[in-house]
Write an enzyme that holds these catalytic residues in place. Structure first.
Site, PDB file in Angstrom:
ATOM      1  N   TYR A   1       0.835  -1.212   0.000  1.00 41.72           N
ATOM      2  CA  TYR A   1       0.000   0.000   0.000  1.00 41.72           C
ATOM      3  C   TYR A   1       0.864   1.254   0.000  1.00 41.72           C
ATOM      4  CZ  TYR A   1      -4.236   2.727   0.902  1.00 41.72           C
ATOM      5  OH  TYR A   1      -5.291   3.609   0.795  1.00 41.72           O
TER       6      TYR A   1
ATOM      7  N   LYS B   1      -3.363   8.522   3.655  1.00 44.86           N
ATOM      8  CA  LYS B   1      -4.691   8.285   4.223  1.00 44.86           C
ATOM      9  C   LYS B   1      -4.722   8.613   5.712  1.00 44.86           C
ATOM     10  CE  LYS B   1      -7.110   6.754   0.678  1.00 44.86           C
ATOM     11  NZ  LYS B   1      -8.292   7.477   0.150  1.00 44.86           N
TER      12      LYS B   1
END
Length: 261
Positions: free
Chosen positions: A161, A168
């Site tokens: 990721y 995020k």
């Protein structure tokens, strides 16, 4: 019982959906749910190449305004809000469902990402949410709701990721701070955190199919979340039924978040 009297009804509400990419995107599932609950929408598309994939969704909805919106293109986000001001004069909710990182930086180690790649990811995925909130604020004259989309990679290290994890995490912090700052104006701010979904954006993550397989196998519900599930949650969150819910990151992943790192 008419839709306007149902708990969670969006009859009479007007909303902006940023981030429909195609029929499989989370924003598409949310747009359909908003419309089914009675809302009228403004929607955006990234560019002319993307427009046909977005109109397959919006043509079937009550969509008053459809405009291009590349948040990195000067003036495009502001033009969307100017059109809403001229057409509606108010806004009840916004869904911000966009994220981007350059492939080279997304596929590298976090410590190896470039300054420009990091800045681009933060600008598109996080700061554009703050810009959206600032533009929406004067239109939410009777209060409203802002929604962002996040992922559990913000708090756990998820293989591959990469840079999107820190980005995020920043987005979620912005959600909390914005909720406090706009709360006195009855503007609620929340983020939805779905489990892995096979969207076009997610396909850029290396070995994403492994995340899908793990979620389907290990989540207590033993199945993957769908865009329709995200839409149902989003429609509830922008409704008056969620009027006391703000500053919250809400997982919708069949319980996968319960299982630890």
């Amino acid at each position: 019982m008419s839709i306007s009297t149902l708990p969670g009804s969006l009859a009479g509400k007007r909303g902006l959906v940023i981030g429909i990419a195609n029929e499989h995107s989370i924003a598409a599932g949310c747009a359909r749910a908003f419309a089914q609950a009675g809302a009228v929408l403004t929607a955006t598309y990234l560019n002319e190449k993307a427009r046909p994939f977005v109109t397959t969704i919006t043509d079937a909805l009550p969509c008053d305004i459809l405009m291009p919106c590349d948040v990195q293109a000067e003036g495009q986000l502001e033009a969307v809000f100017e059109a809403i001001t001229q057409r509606w004069g108010k806004l009840d909710f916004v869904l911000h469902s966009i994220a981007f990182a350059p492939a080279a930086d997304l596929h590298s180690r976090v410590v190896d990402c470039s300054a420009q790649g990091f800045a681009t990811a933060m600008d598109v995925s996080c700061h554009s949410f703050l810009r959206t909130a600032k533009l929406a604020e004067p239109l939410m004259v009777a209060g409203g709701t802002l929604l962002a989309m996040t992922y559990i990679g913000s708090e756990r290290v998820i293989p591959h990721y990469g840079i999107m994890g820190p980005v995020k995490a920043a987005l979620e912090s912005c959600v909390r701070y914005t909720a406090v700052e706009l709360g006195p104006k009855k503007i609620r701010v929340n983020a939805i955190s779905p489990g892995p979904i096979a969207t076009r954006a997610a396909s850029g993550i290396e070995h994403f199919s492994d995340l899908l397989d793990t979620a389907a196998r290990e989540a207590p519900e033993k199945e993957l979340v769908k865009i329709e599930d995200c839409g149902d949650l989003a429609a509830f969150l922008v409704s008056d039924a969620a009027r006391m819910l703000t500053g919250t990151i809400i997982p919708i992943d069949g319980g996968e978040h319960l299982l630890g790192a």
